[in-house]
Write an enzyme that holds these catalytic residues in place. Structure first.
Site, PDB file in Angstrom:
ATOM      1  N   GLU A 127       0.853  -1.177   0.000  1.00  0.00           N
ATOM      2  CA  GLU A 127       0.000   0.000   0.000  1.00  0.00           C
ATOM      3  C   GLU A 127       0.891   1.230   0.000  1.00  0.00           C
ATOM      4  O   GLU A 127       2.125   1.127   0.083  1.00  0.00           O
ATOM      5  CB  GLU A 127      -0.954  -0.001   1.207  1.00  0.00           C
ATOM      6  CG  GLU A 127      -2.035  -1.055   1.118  1.00  0.00           C
ATOM      7  CD  GLU A 127      -3.048  -0.959   2.243  1.00  0.00           C
ATOM      8  OE1 GLU A 127      -2.906  -0.083   3.103  1.00  0.00           O
ATOM      9  OE2 GLU A 127      -3.982  -1.774   2.261  1.00  0.00           O
ATOM     10  N   HIS A 248      -8.516  10.248   3.244  1.00  0.00           N
ATOM     11  CA  HIS A 248      -8.179   9.149   2.339  1.00  0.00           C
ATOM     12  C   HIS A 248      -8.322   9.641   0.909  1.00  0.00           C
ATOM     13  O   HIS A 248      -9.331  10.256   0.548  1.00  0.00           O
ATOM     14  CB  HIS A 248      -9.094   7.947   2.571  1.00  0.00           C
ATOM     15  CG  HIS A 248      -8.539   6.675   1.996  1.00  0.00           C
ATOM     16  ND1 HIS A 248      -8.506   6.446   0.637  1.00  0.00           N
ATOM     17  CD2 HIS A 248      -7.985   5.597   2.584  1.00  0.00           C
ATOM     18  CE1 HIS A 248      -7.963   5.262   0.415  1.00  0.00           C
ATOM     19  NE2 HIS A 248      -7.636   4.724   1.581  1.00  0.00           N
ATOM     20  N   ARG A 297      -0.325   8.946   1.858  1.00  0.00           N
ATOM     21  CA  ARG A 297      -1.683   9.415   1.596  1.00  0.00           C
ATOM     22  C   ARG A 297      -1.805  10.931   1.509  1.00  0.00           C
ATOM     23  O   ARG A 297      -2.601  11.446   0.723  1.00  0.00           O
ATOM     24  CB  ARG A 297      -2.628   8.882   2.678  1.00  0.00           C
ATOM     25  CG  ARG A 297      -2.871   7.396   2.522  1.00  0.00           C
ATOM     26  CD  ARG A 297      -3.771   6.864   3.598  1.00  0.00           C
ATOM     27  NE  ARG A 297      -4.043   5.446   3.363  1.00  0.00           N
ATOM     28  CZ  ARG A 297      -4.716   4.669   4.195  1.00  0.00           C
ATOM     29  NH1 ARG A 297      -5.188   5.170   5.312  1.00  0.00           N
ATOM     30  NH2 ARG A 297      -4.916   3.406   3.918  1.00  0.00           N
ATOM     31  N   HIS A 358     -10.815  10.491   6.930  1.00  0.00           N
ATOM     32  CA  HIS A 358     -10.649   9.044   7.102  1.00  0.00           C
ATOM     33  C   HIS A 358     -10.138   8.651   8.480  1.00  0.00           C
ATOM     34  O   HIS A 358     -10.689   7.761   9.115  1.00  0.00           O
ATOM     35  CB  HIS A 358      -9.691   8.528   6.029  1.00  0.00           C
ATOM     36  CG  HIS A 358      -9.450   7.054   6.064  1.00  0.00           C
ATOM     37  ND1 HIS A 358     -10.481   6.130   5.981  1.00  0.00           N
ATOM     38  CD2 HIS A 358      -8.301   6.332   6.164  1.00  0.00           C
ATOM     39  CE1 HIS A 358      -9.976   4.903   6.027  1.00  0.00           C
ATOM     40  NE2 HIS A 358      -8.662   4.999   6.153  1.00  0.00           N
ATOM     41  N   ARG A 393      -0.612   9.108   9.210  1.00  0.00           N
ATOM     42  CA  ARG A 393      -0.537   7.663   9.438  1.00  0.00           C
ATOM     43  C   ARG A 393      -0.116   6.923   8.171  1.00  0.00           C
ATOM     44  O   ARG A 393      -0.657   7.160   7.095  1.00  0.00           O
ATOM     45  CB  ARG A 393      -1.899   7.146   9.899  1.00  0.00           C
ATOM     46  CG  ARG A 393      -1.966   5.624  10.030  1.00  0.00           C
ATOM     47  CD  ARG A 393      -3.333   5.196  10.496  1.00  0.00           C
ATOM     48  NE  ARG A 393      -4.369   5.432   9.512  1.00  0.00           N
ATOM     49  CZ  ARG A 393      -4.838   4.514   8.675  1.00  0.00           C
ATOM     50  NH1 ARG A 393      -4.319   3.298   8.674  1.00  0.00           N
ATOM     51  NH2 ARG A 393      -5.808   4.807   7.835  1.00  0.00           N
TER      52      ARG A 393
END
Length: 541
Positions: A127, A248, A297, A358, A393
């Site tokens: 990811e 997100h 992100r 998110h 994060r």
């Protein structure tokens, strides 16, 4: 220290007693409860809806840990520190990545079944922000649902573990020394525990999840109204890094008028090779970062937002048509079904996506044992700020953080219990009565708060936008008349408190770092701002 503020609510009409009360039934809360039960402690789980209705079951991507050949905790640590943009607590990250693999194995032993390869090894994917395949997943894209299923099953099989569902936590109770001694709550339903009650306990663990409902569009479920952070602020606990809310990048765009929980299109889709494109098919992430679509992100969310501004559009597209029907059905069945339910077939069509709120990287400040600044009050999972996430994060670190720090809290409580340092607590009744009641906002204030926050404190922020948001939030409390006590008014009041604290912190941080993007301060400023902003009650510092 006594609770200085409390929600306006009727006096408790019933009382229960336990050793440890855990608020929340996601991966963090249930892990604490199961582990303290192994030590012989009584435990009670309080959850706002049904036992499996929290954020954990919505997690699609997976859980990150250095489980693959050639991967190491040091490499996982390095990726996490980069994503955290200079504000991670390295000791906390090191704890996460070194204890993480065993925590995942403990989860498997509890009954969670992860997807396996042909050799029977855990199947791993990549990811955003990860340089290696280290994301374990279940059911293709239903990892959270499988983890929740396994933990809920284990909890329900323990007859000594008490459960209270459909309960909104209100405020912390303390003893005369300021040590947590339980909490007040409101149970929605019929039976002996109707209405407002009190649970007396030797320790209180907050695992209430996130606060995404302060924004109009979020991936969080409707129950994520920041109740744990609000309780902590009223109790005088320190809360930190609230300005770092991760948006997100790829949330299914349902139209300009869509509000509330929006369907997530997991980062794992990009991890398997899907491309971000604009309406002309241009892959705009290429050249923006060495990892292109798999950049952290915050970088992807900003790039999407910039492209939307440049082209005057409300969304971008995710292109996974080259996967083919079989891969979509086997690897991403949940996302495939979600898209099709909204009239989009990702096998043959581009998926419209836009950023949405998110994950809260900040929260109630804790040490490495999950202890907050209020004695006897612990926090873990998204409601906590352990220092792991810093300013942003890293993908799929959240489930792991919940696991690792839940195990650490349970170990600390077990150690204290065996050392005789977990005695019964008497509630400071006089102090509780002296706490200042907070006037309640009317339920319709919830939509006003969400609109203000999305408009002025969302992905793009500036001094002017946040000043307008702060003014609007203050205007909502100008009427001193309190709404009637009810779940909807308590939630609106919690959202308002958390939103006000977030805007104050975001206005103070005059730089762009991680998922905090200031248009008027576009650069990262390590000289002045490589530090944390701490909120305690109505103040920040």
């Amino acid at each position: 220290m006594t609770v200085s503020h409390r929600l306006t609510a009727p006096a408790p009409g019933w009382t229960s007693t336990t050793d440890v009360v855990v608020v929340g039934s996601g991966v963090a809360g249930l892990t604490v409860a199961l582990n303290v039960r192994k030590a012989g402690l009584r435990a009670m789980v309080v959850t706002k809806a049904m036992l499996d209705d929290g954020s954990t079951r919505w997690a699609q991507g997976g859980i990150a840990a250095a489980l693959g050949e050639g991967d190491t905790p040091e490499q996982h640590l390095a990726d996490t520190l980069v994503a955290g943009a200079g504000l991670c607590d390295e000791a906390a990250v090191r704890t996460l990545v070194t204890e993480g693999p065993d925590a995942v194995r403990h989860l498997i032993a509890t009954g969670a079944a992860f997807d396996l390869d042909q050799d029977g090894e855990i199947l791993l994917t990549r990811e955003g922000g990860h340089h290696r395949r280290r994301i374990a997943h279940a059911g293709g894209d239903a990892t959270g649902a499988e983890i929740s299923r396994a933990l809920v099953s284990a909890v329900r099989s323990d007859p000594g573990l008490e459960l209270i569902e459909h309960a909104l936590v209100l405020d912390l109770l303390t003893d005369a020394d300021g040590h947590a001694a339980g909490l007040t709550l409101h149970v929605m339903g019929e039976g002996q525990r109707d209405g407002v009650g009190a649970i007396r306990a030797r320790a209180v663990v907050l695992a209430t999840g996130g606060m995404g409902q302060i924004f109009s569009a979020t991936t969080n479920p409707a129950v994520s109204t920041g109740d744990g952070v609000a309780l902590a602020l009223r109790a005088g606990a320190e809360v930190t890094d609230l300005e770092f809310v991760q948006f997100h990048p790829t949330v299914l765009w349902l139209g300009a008028e869509a509000e509330g929980q929006q369907p997530l299109v997991s980062e794992a889709v990009r991890g398997e090779g899907a491309h971000l494109v604009d309406a002309d098919g241009v892959r705009f992430m290429v050249g923006q970062h060495e990892l292109a679509e798999l950049a952290p992100r915050d970088i992807v969310a900003k790039a999407i937002t910039r492209r939307m501004q440049e082209l005057g559009t409300e969304h971008m597209y995710l292109d996974g048509r080259h996967f083919g029907a079989e891969m979509w059905a086997e690897r991403f069945p949940t996302i495939l079904a979600s898209c099709r339910s909204h009239g989009i077939d990702p096998v043959t069509e581009l998926i419209p996506v836009a950023p949405a709120a998110h994950y809260a990287s900040g929260g109630v400040r804790t040490d490495l044992l999950g202890r907050t600044t209020v004695p006897g009050l612990y926090a873990c999972g998204e409601v906590a700020c352990t220092g792991v996430h810093g300013a942003n994060r890293l993908a799929s670190n959240s489930l792991l953080e919940g696991l690792v720090f839940a195990e650490r809290i349970a170990a600390d409580l077990t150690s204290r219990h065996r050392a005789g340092d977990l005695p019964e607590r008497s509630v400071d009744v006089a102090g509780a009565r002296a706490a200042r009641p907070v006037p309640l906002l009317a339920p319709e204030a919830r939509a006003d708060i969400q609109h203000l926050m999305s408009t002025g404190a969302g992905v793009l922020r500036s001094a002017a936008s946040m000043a307008g948001t702060a003014t609007g939030l203050a205007r909502l409390t100008a009427d001193e008349k309190s709404a009637d006590p009810a779940v909807e008014s308590w939630e609106a009041t919690n959202l308002h408190l958390v939103a006000t604290a977030l805007v104050a912190a975001a206005a103070r941080r005059e730089e762009t770092r991680g998922c905090h993007w200031r248009e008027d301060f576009p650069d990262r400023d390590d000289v002045n701002w490589q530090r944390h902003i701490i909120s305690s009650g109505p103040t920040t510092r």
